[in-house]
Design a protein around this motif. Structure first.
Motif, short mmCIF file in Angstrom:
data_model
loop_
_atom_site.label_atom_id
_atom_site.label_comp_id
_atom_site.label_asym_id
_atom_site.label_seq_id
_atom_site.Cartn_x
_atom_site.Cartn_y
_atom_site.Cartn_z
N SER A 197 0.83 -1.21 0.00
CA SER A 197 0.00 0.00 0.00
C SER A 197 0.86 1.26 0.00
N TRP A 198 2.14 1.15 0.40
CA TRP A 198 3.06 2.29 0.40
C TRP A 198 3.94 2.33 -0.84
N GLY A 199 3.61 1.56 -1.85
CA GLY A 199 4.33 1.65 -3.12
C GLY A 199 5.35 0.59 -3.40
N TRP A 200 5.60 -0.33 -2.45
CA TRP A 200 6.53 -1.42 -2.71
C TRP A 200 5.90 -2.39 -3.70
N ARG A 201 6.73 -3.02 -4.52
CA ARG A 201 6.21 -3.96 -5.52
C ARG A 201 7.02 -5.25 -5.47
N TYR A 202 6.45 -6.28 -6.05
CA TYR A 202 7.16 -7.55 -6.13
C TYR A 202 8.34 -7.39 -7.08
N ALA A 203 9.45 -8.00 -6.73
CA ALA A 203 10.64 -7.88 -7.57
C ALA A 203 10.41 -8.51 -8.94
N GLU A 204 9.65 -9.59 -8.97
CA GLU A 204 9.35 -10.27 -10.22
C GLU A 204 7.93 -10.82 -10.15
N GLY A 205 7.18 -10.64 -11.22
CA GLY A 205 5.84 -11.22 -11.28
C GLY A 205 4.84 -10.49 -10.39
N GLU A 206 3.77 -11.21 -10.03
CA GLU A 206 2.67 -10.64 -9.27
C GLU A 206 2.55 -11.22 -7.88
N THR A 207 3.60 -11.84 -7.41
CA THR A 207 3.60 -12.39 -6.06
C THR A 207 5.03 -12.48 -5.57
N LEU A 208 5.22 -12.80 -4.30
CA LEU A 208 6.56 -12.99 -3.77
C LEU A 208 7.13 -14.30 -4.28
N GLN A 209 8.29 -14.23 -4.87
CA GLN A 209 8.90 -15.42 -5.43
C GLN A 209 9.46 -16.30 -4.30
N PRO A 210 9.27 -17.61 -4.38
CA PRO A 210 9.83 -18.49 -3.35
C PRO A 210 11.34 -18.53 -3.43
N SER A 211 11.95 -18.87 -2.31
CA SER A 211 13.40 -18.96 -2.24
C SER A 211 13.79 -20.33 -1.72
N VAL A 212 14.92 -20.82 -2.21
CA VAL A 212 15.42 -22.10 -1.72
C VAL A 212 15.84 -21.99 -0.25
N LEU A 213 15.98 -20.75 0.24
CA LEU A 213 16.43 -20.55 1.61
C LEU A 213 15.27 -20.49 2.61
N GLY A 214 14.04 -20.56 2.14
CA GLY A 214 12.95 -20.53 3.10
C GLY A 214 11.82 -19.63 2.70
N ARG A 215 11.19 -19.05 3.71
CA ARG A 215 9.91 -18.37 3.49
C ARG A 215 10.03 -16.91 3.11
N TYR A 216 11.24 -16.37 3.02
CA TYR A 216 11.39 -14.94 2.77
C TYR A 216 11.39 -14.63 1.28
N GLY A 217 10.89 -13.45 0.96
CA GLY A 217 10.90 -12.96 -0.41
C GLY A 217 11.33 -11.50 -0.43
N VAL A 218 11.40 -10.93 -1.62
CA VAL A 218 11.93 -9.59 -1.82
C VAL A 218 10.86 -8.66 -2.36
N LEU A 219 10.78 -7.46 -1.79
CA LEU A 219 10.00 -6.37 -2.36
C LEU A 219 10.97 -5.25 -2.70
#
Length: 223
Positions: A197-219
């Motif tokens: 809501s403050w303008g952050w967006r997903y780094a890729e695509g329309e959702t948080l991309q999964p990571s092999v390292l666990g539950r964290y994603g990037v905005l």
């Protein structure tokens, strides 16, 4: 990343209308309430010495916006201060406070070292290819935390004078960063929603991309 989603504040029932007071017309909108560009908090960065002097106050702010009771506040306050103590030693670390007559919010982070993001909390495995050139240029800024009252999350999120938006924009401007980045727990829907809501967006695509390292994603956040 720290974005508080506090418990619902205690409210009181409206007083009974006095005799002769007209009943409000539900078809007519009431006045807009909340922050305004003319009555906003003052923002300013703190030096490291000033941060040390105000650690207790910053810890209290965090606890008061974290929800729960006194026991939860103590645990949250201690964890926050430990994380802040580690972050403040990072090169280029910046902490902004927002204040009127009292402290109302803070936001903080540090630039990702140009060409070597590996040293920042294992950030490299989370970085999508689209931001690697920005990281290599030294103009990528990691926003570690945004601590604001609940009203900032609920009201006028799309306005440039929203307190969270003002602080995150100032952090990037202070370091001439081309892009802001933050790690977020994909299971923490409240935090993701607030940041979006403050303008952050997903780094890729329309959702948080999964990571092999666990539950964290990037905005990411552009200037």
């Amino acid at each position: 990343m720290t974005v508080h989603v506090p418990v619902r504040p205690v409210t009181t029932e409206p007083h009974e209308r006095s005799a002769g007071t007209p009943r409000p017309d539900p078809r007519r909108p009431g006045p807009v309430r909340g922050s305004s560009p003319l009555a906003g908090e003052r923002l300013r960065p703190l030096t490291r010495c000033q941060i040390e002097d105000r650690l207790a106050e910053l810890g209290d702010l965090y606890a008061q916006t974290s929800g729960g009771g006194p026991r939860a506040w103590n645990a949250a306050r201690g964890a926050f201060l430990r994380r802040l103590g580690a972050d403040v030693r990072r090169p280029g670390f910046c902490l902004l406070i927002a204040e009127t007559t009292v402290l109302t919010g803070c936001a903080y982070g540090y630039p990702v070292p140009g060409g070597d993001p590996r040293g920042v909390r294992g950030l490299e495995p989370y970085l999508p290819r689209t931001v690697l050139p920005v990281a290599a240029s030294g103009r990528l800024f990691l926003v570690s935390g945004i601590v604001v009252p609940a009203r900032v999350r609920r009201q006028h999120q799309d306005r440039s004078w929203n307190l969270a938006r003002r602080m995150q924009a100032r952090l990037l401007a202070e370091h001439d960063a081309a892009l802001g980045i933050t790690l977020v727990d994909r299971t923490d829907g409240g935090t993701v929603q607030a940041l979006r809501s403050w303008g952050w967006r997903y780094a890729e695509g329309e959702t948080l991309q999964p990571s092999v390292l666990g539950r964290y994603g990037v905005l990411v956040l552009g200037r």
